[in-house]
Design a protein around this motif. Structure first.
Motif, PDB file in Angstrom:
ATOM      1  N   GLY A   1     100.093  50.092  26.503  1.00  0.00           N
ATOM      2  CA  GLY A   1     100.227  49.226  27.661  1.00  0.00           C
ATOM      3  C   GLY A   1     100.543  50.009  28.926  1.00  0.00           C
ATOM      4  O   GLY A   1      99.955  49.751  29.991  1.00  0.00           O
ATOM      5  N   LEU A   2     101.453  50.962  28.828  1.00  0.00           N
ATOM      6  CA  LEU A   2     101.790  51.793  29.988  1.00  0.00           C
ATOM      7  C   LEU A   2     100.578  52.599  30.453  1.00  0.00           C
ATOM      8  O   LEU A   2     100.336  52.748  31.659  1.00  0.00           O
ATOM      9  N   THR A   3      99.821  53.113  29.494  1.00  0.00           N
ATOM     10  CA  THR A   3      98.607  53.863  29.844  1.00  0.00           C
ATOM     11  C   THR A   3      97.590  52.954  30.526  1.00  0.00           C
ATOM     12  O   THR A   3      96.929  53.353  31.496  1.00  0.00           O
ATOM     13  N   GLY A   4      97.455  51.720  30.019  1.00  0.00           N
ATOM     14  CA  GLY A   4      96.545  50.763  30.649  1.00  0.00           C
ATOM     15  C   GLY A   4      96.970  50.432  32.071  1.00  0.00           C
ATOM     16  O   GLY A   4      96.122  50.317  32.978  1.00  0.00           O
ATOM     17  N   ALA A   5      98.269  50.252  32.294  1.00  0.00           N
ATOM     18  CA  ALA A   5      98.768  49.984  33.643  1.00  0.00           C
ATOM     19  C   ALA A   5      98.451  51.143  34.578  1.00  0.00           C
ATOM     20  O   ALA A   5      98.024  50.938  35.732  1.00  0.00           O
ATOM     21  N   ALA A   6      98.637  52.379  34.097  1.00  0.00           N
ATOM     22  CA  ALA A   6      98.329  53.547  34.922  1.00  0.00           C
ATOM     23  C   ALA A   6      96.837  53.625  35.228  1.00  0.00           C
ATOM     24  O   ALA A   6      96.444  53.973  36.352  1.00  0.00           O
ATOM     25  N   LEU A   7      95.992  53.269  34.264  1.00  0.00           N
ATOM     26  CA  LEU A   7      94.540  53.320  34.475  1.00  0.00           C
ATOM     27  C   LEU A   7      94.100  52.346  35.571  1.00  0.00           C
ATOM     28  O   LEU A   7      93.323  52.716  36.466  1.00  0.00           O
ATOM     29  N   VAL A   8      94.572  51.107  35.489  1.00  0.00           N
ATOM     30  CA  VAL A   8      94.148  50.107  36.471  1.00  0.00           C
ATOM     31  C   VAL A   8      94.714  50.435  37.848  1.00  0.00           C
ATOM     32  O   VAL A   8      94.024  50.291  38.865  1.00  0.00           O
ATOM     33  N   LEU A   9      95.966  50.864  37.910  1.00  0.00           N
ATOM     34  CA  LEU A   9      96.540  51.256  39.200  1.00  0.00           C
ATOM     35  C   LEU A   9      95.789  52.447  39.796  1.00  0.00           C
ATOM     36  O   LEU A   9      95.517  52.482  41.007  1.00  0.00           O
ATOM     37  N   PHE A  10      95.453  53.411  38.958  1.00  0.00           N
ATOM     38  CA  PHE A  10      94.693  54.581  39.439  1.00  0.00           C
ATOM     39  C   PHE A  10      93.323  54.149  39.949  1.00  0.00           C
ATOM     40  O   PHE A  10      92.865  54.618  41.004  1.00  0.00           O
ATOM     41  N   ALA A  11      92.653  53.249  39.199  1.00  0.00           N
ATOM     42  CA  ALA A  11      91.348  52.757  39.639  1.00  0.00           C
ATOM     43  C   ALA A  11      91.471  52.028  40.970  1.00  0.00           C
ATOM     44  O   ALA A  11      90.601  52.152  41.851  1.00  0.00           O
TER      45      ALA A  11
END
Length: 367
Positions: free
Chosen positions: A318-328
């Motif tokens: 979940g934390l990795t997913g949050a970082a991915l969307v924020l980075f995008a």
């Protein structure tokens, strides 16, 4: 003769050593402490916070000033810009990314297949049909869905798709009630079918409604408001609670169904409950920002490789997913053409990664 007074059993969280491993105990519940997993989780949390502050600050101020404003040190004008405009967008990006990453890890765990994600099992496609019905048919026969709201419509769509998928993959005599390989194959077919339904609805919709729905389908947080934050927040809370309650059972499932049964695990209820939770989390996340592609595939696999765990861990995913969307989101607002949805960036990253996973799976099958 004196009697030694027994100390009361400790109910508060404490760390102890069990079988040579550090374990966190809270009453009867225990969680093994993996130093590398904790380090990766801490690093992902810090990265999410940094990207969160950067996302809010773009075009306005600096991340340091954003932190000051969020802590109550902003002027009236700064508070209006941050709390009314920038903060909802950043919150939705983080929460939706977390929810999609967590839901992807749950489906990958119960199927023991990295390709089994809400995107490919028809869950997000079903949620999309429900949401598009509410958006495009809200003034005709879909008015009752529009009255329920897009989050509820997406949740209903995801649940219906999951029910169809489970019914079509049902296997009599199995304690989990389904064949996992058949589940994946049927999910892929269901995804394409539901995408065709969505395309039909768009073709029949009014121009303005179709444009709004099309923007939502691509996966965009550009128009995120406080109204969609509760749905994404509920998704994250439900996912985290289930991941904590069923942590031991999910670890056992990673050992295989036969091994899980030999350990006394009631496989059927755990698999069914986990699938239902994954559907709820993914559907509510999709309702807030649309089906942002490949986050459920990328986040669990990236987190698993970074932490060197045998299977995805839900919270880290979940934390990795949050970082991915924020980075995008940061990328689309700084280095890429303006107005580009975050779903385009995640799809560009996820497409090659999907090909890599399929090649890797084929090599393992022929080895």
């Amino acid at each position: 003769m004196t009697h030694r007074q027994q100390s009361p059993q400790r109910k508060f969280p404490h760390r102890r050593i069990h079988g040579g491993r550090s374990v966190l105990s809270v009453g009867p519940a225990t969680w093994p402490l993996d130093p590398r997993l904790l380090l990766v989780g801490a690093g992902a949390t810090i990265l999410v916070i940094v990207l969160f502050l950067i996302s809010i600050s773009i075009g306005f101020t600096t991340p340091v000033d954003v932190a000051r404003i969020l802590l109550g040190g902003g002027t009236r004008g700064e508070n209006v810009v941050v709390f009314d405009d920038a903060l909802p967008r950043a919150l939705v990006a983080a929460l939706v990314g977390f929810g999609l990453g967590l839901a992807g890890s749950l489906t990958q765990i119960i199927t023991r297949n990295p390709l089994a994600t809400p995107d490919l099992l028809g869950i997000t496609a079903g949620a999309s049909v429900g949401a598009v019905l509410a958006i495009t048919m809200g003034t005709t026969w879909g008015a009752w869905l529009a009255e329920l709201g897009t989050p509820i419509a997406a949740l209903l769509g995801g649940l219906v798709a999951a029910a169809l998928m489970a019914a079509l993959s049902y296997r009599r005599g199995s304690d989990i009630g389904m064949n996992t390989l058949r589940l994946i194959l049927i999910g892929v077919g269901l995804t394409w079918t539901l995408q065709a339904v969505t395309a039909y609805l768009l073709a029949r919709a009014q121009e303005w409604d179709a444009s709004r729905a099309q923007r939502w389908i691509v996966g965009s947080i550009s128009y995120a408001t406080w109204q969609v934050v509760p749905a994404a927040l509920i998704a994250v809370v439900v996912g985290i609670v289930w991941a904590m309650i069923s942590a031991r059972d999910l670890r056992a499932l990673g050992l295989g169904l036969d091994t899980s049964r030999s350990l006394g695990l009631r496989v059927g209820p755990v698999v069914t409950g986990t699938l239902v939770v994954a559907v709820i989390v993914a559907s509510l996340s999709v309702s807030a920002a649309g089906p942002i592609a490949f986050v459920g595939l990328l986040a669990p696999q990236i987190a698993m490789r970074l932490a060197a765990t045998p299977q995805p861990t839900p919270v880290t995913a979940g934390l990795t997913g949050a970082a991915l969307v924020l980075f995008a989101d940061v990328l689309t607002r700084t280095a890429l053409p303006g107005g580009l949805p975050v779903g385009v960036v995640t799809a560009a990253l996820g497409g090659p990664f999907l090909i890599y996973l399929m090649i890797q799976a084929a090599r393992k099958a022929t080895a």
